[in-house]
Write a protein that holds these residues in place. Sequence first.
Motif, mmCIF file in Angstrom:
data_model
loop_
_atom_site.group_PDB
_atom_site.id
_atom_site.type_symbol
_atom_site.label_atom_id
_atom_site.label_comp_id
_atom_site.label_asym_id
_atom_site.label_seq_id
_atom_site.Cartn_x
_atom_site.Cartn_y
_atom_site.Cartn_z
ATOM 1 N N MET A 1 0.828 -1.216 0.000
ATOM 2 C CA MET A 1 0.000 0.000 0.000
ATOM 3 C C MET A 1 0.860 1.264 0.000
ATOM 4 S SD MET A 1 -2.718 1.384 2.833
ATOM 5 C CE MET A 1 -3.288 3.071 2.741
ATOM 6 N N LEU A 2 1.931 1.272 0.767
ATOM 7 C CA LEU A 2 2.776 2.451 0.881
ATOM 8 C C LEU A 2 3.365 2.836 -0.467
ATOM 9 C CD1 LEU A 2 4.137 4.599 2.571
ATOM 10 C CD2 LEU A 2 5.979 2.941 3.068
ATOM 11 N N SER A 3 3.845 1.854 -1.219
ATOM 12 C CA SER A 3 4.445 2.143 -2.525
ATOM 13 C C SER A 3 3.420 2.738 -3.478
ATOM 14 C CB SER A 3 5.037 0.858 -3.121
ATOM 15 O OG SER A 3 6.064 0.344 -2.294
ATOM 16 N N LEU A 4 2.203 2.194 -3.456
ATOM 17 C CA LEU A 4 1.147 2.716 -4.318
ATOM 18 C C LEU A 4 0.793 4.146 -3.911
ATOM 19 C CD1 LEU A 4 -0.672 1.812 -6.679
ATOM 20 C CD2 LEU A 4 -2.391 1.152 -4.993
ATOM 21 N N ALA A 5 0.737 4.397 -2.606
ATOM 22 C CA ALA A 5 0.440 5.741 -2.119
ATOM 23 C C ALA A 5 1.512 6.735 -2.541
ATOM 24 C CB ALA A 5 0.300 5.721 -0.599
ATOM 25 N N ILE A 6 2.766 6.305 -2.521
ATOM 26 C CA ILE A 6 3.860 7.188 -2.938
ATOM 27 C C ILE A 6 3.701 7.575 -4.406
ATOM 28 C CG2 ILE A 6 6.344 7.272 -3.369
ATOM 29 C CD1 ILE A 6 6.704 5.603 -0.807
ATOM 30 N N CYS A 7 3.304 6.603 -5.221
ATOM 31 C CA CYS A 7 3.060 6.890 -6.647
ATOM 32 C C CYS A 7 1.959 7.937 -6.803
ATOM 33 C CB CYS A 7 2.666 5.611 -7.380
ATOM 34 S SG CYS A 7 3.995 4.413 -7.556
ATOM 35 N N GLY A 8 0.870 7.742 -6.058
ATOM 36 C CA GLY A 8 -0.229 8.692 -6.145
ATOM 37 C C GLY A 8 0.158 10.079 -5.665
ATOM 38 N N LEU A 9 0.924 10.141 -4.609
ATOM 39 C CA LEU A 9 1.375 11.431 -4.094
ATOM 40 C C LEU A 9 2.327 12.119 -5.064
ATOM 41 C CD1 LEU A 9 1.943 10.446 -0.353
ATOM 42 C CD2 LEU A 9 0.211 12.038 -1.229
ATOM 43 N N ALA A 10 3.206 11.339 -5.693
ATOM 44 C CA ALA A 10 4.143 11.914 -6.663
ATOM 45 C C ALA A 10 3.388 12.512 -7.850
ATOM 46 C CB ALA A 10 5.123 10.845 -7.138
ATOM 47 N N ALA A 11 2.392 11.773 -8.352
ATOM 48 C CA ALA A 11 1.598 12.279 -9.473
ATOM 49 C C ALA A 11 0.812 13.526 -9.053
ATOM 50 C CB ALA A 11 0.652 11.194 -9.972
ATOM 51 N N SER A 12 0.222 13.496 -7.850
ATOM 52 C CA SER A 12 -0.542 14.653 -7.364
ATOM 53 C C SER A 12 0.349 15.877 -7.255
ATOM 54 C CB SER A 12 -1.166 14.328 -6.002
ATOM 55 O OG SER A 12 -2.069 13.243 -6.100
ATOM 56 N N ALA A 13 1.570 15.679 -6.762
ATOM 57 C CA ALA A 13 2.515 16.796 -6.647
ATOM 58 C C ALA A 13 2.878 17.347 -8.025
ATOM 59 C CB ALA A 13 3.768 16.335 -5.913
ATOM 60 N N ALA A 14 3.033 16.462 -9.003
ATOM 61 C CA ALA A 14 3.370 16.907 -10.362
ATOM 62 C C ALA A 14 2.253 17.756 -10.949
ATOM 63 C CB ALA A 14 3.649 15.692 -11.246
ATOM 64 N N TYR A 15 1.004 17.316 -10.754
ATOM 65 C CA TYR A 15 -0.126 18.082 -11.285
ATOM 66 C C TYR A 15 -0.287 19.409 -10.540
ATOM 67 C CZ TYR A 15 -1.321 13.724 -13.655
ATOM 68 O OH TYR A 15 -1.291 12.593 -14.432
ATOM 69 N N ALA A 16 -0.040 19.402 -9.235
ATOM 70 C CA ALA A 16 -0.108 20.646 -8.467
ATOM 71 C C ALA A 16 0.955 21.632 -8.955
ATOM 72 C CB ALA A 16 0.070 20.350 -6.982
#
Length: 416
Positions: A1-16
């Motif tokens: 779960m942690l690895s998947l969450a990191i991916c989502g956070l990285a993408a969210s940061a890129a879009y922000a």
Amino acid sequence: MLSLAICGLAASAAYAWLAIGGLPLGSPIFFVAVAVAAVAYGVALWLIPRTRASRRVLIAAGLLAIAMRVPLTAVPVGGGSDMFRYVWDARVQRAGLSPYQAIPSNPALAYLHTAETRKMNNVNIPSPYPPGAQIFFLLSTSLFESARAIKVALVACDLATALVLLVWLRSTGRNPLLALAYAWNPLVVLEIAHSGHIDAAGMFMTTLAAYALTRERVAASVLALAAGIAIKFLPIVLIPLWWGRARLKHAAIGAGFLAALYLVFIDFSGQTAPVGSVTNMIRGFRFNGPVFKALAAVLTPWGATAAGVVIAMAVAALIRRSRIARDPAAFAWPMAAALVCSPVVYPWYLVWLTPFFISALAWPLVVWSLMILPVYTVWQGLHNGGTWAVPPWMGLVEYAVLATCTALLVMRRLRT
């Protein structure tokens, strides 16, 4: 779960970063942000089969999908956006006029313009959007008549599509996290939350149609398909998938519903027809469509158009007779064939394919959705005085990769 969450956070940061920094489409720094999101997406696809879809994981994944969209949805709509035309078409309808006759540059209609609609492009032609899209424009601006209101409505269609996919996956006993193949796809996030294309509404109706058909709710599926066709003609090539499943009464329901939508906009004086942009595209619009150019050189533009429709419907007919007729990818490949043969292949057109990325049989199309992103260099090039054309080498790479991946998929299927 942690690895998947990191991916989502990285993408969210890129879009922000893309939103807050106001990164221009196609600029080098834009591609850096998109590359971060694309890599995060690719890693997430690899992690999904290895992650247990607990309630907590699903909620976190859904919240991250929303987080990816919020900053881009809040970005002010830029000059030349199609959403300004959407607002204009809604205002024209409220004034009791036909969007297929009202030309924005007409001085007699200057009173209909707002600060937003004066920024629209192609002001010398009437609306290019079919009746279903026109009704969407009218409804989505009922409370607030602005491009932002339409963008929010399109993002709602986007998130609703993700919910339909979640239900679809659960109903078939598959990993519901596969819905992230759609919800976290960079093309989806950019083209809907950032650019606000009407394709999101048509895609939602087509996804509903596909899901309803697989659940044997034929009447509902036919109505949803008709609504999708009324927004853009692309899903018309899926009709063969309904052969043998829909009865004559279902066809009558769909045809009647579609006819009713068109009757609202038909000009019985014979001066205009509510067919949208199809005729204009066939006559002169060209963008990222090398297959169409090759066909048109032999068959004429109208012949190339007919050939593309026939090819796409033939793909649908072949799939209908195959073992994958009920697989979600069955709905993606005919539309993909139609797009490959289209005179115009803008990146947002591929949004129609993305809901069906929940199937492993659609992986070449997942690759295509990422390979088309470099096309945004055209936007930056145009800003710097360039031409509205995809560099030949870029188109060659894009379609060569698609063809190679498709060939690998077909050969693997033939062996098994």
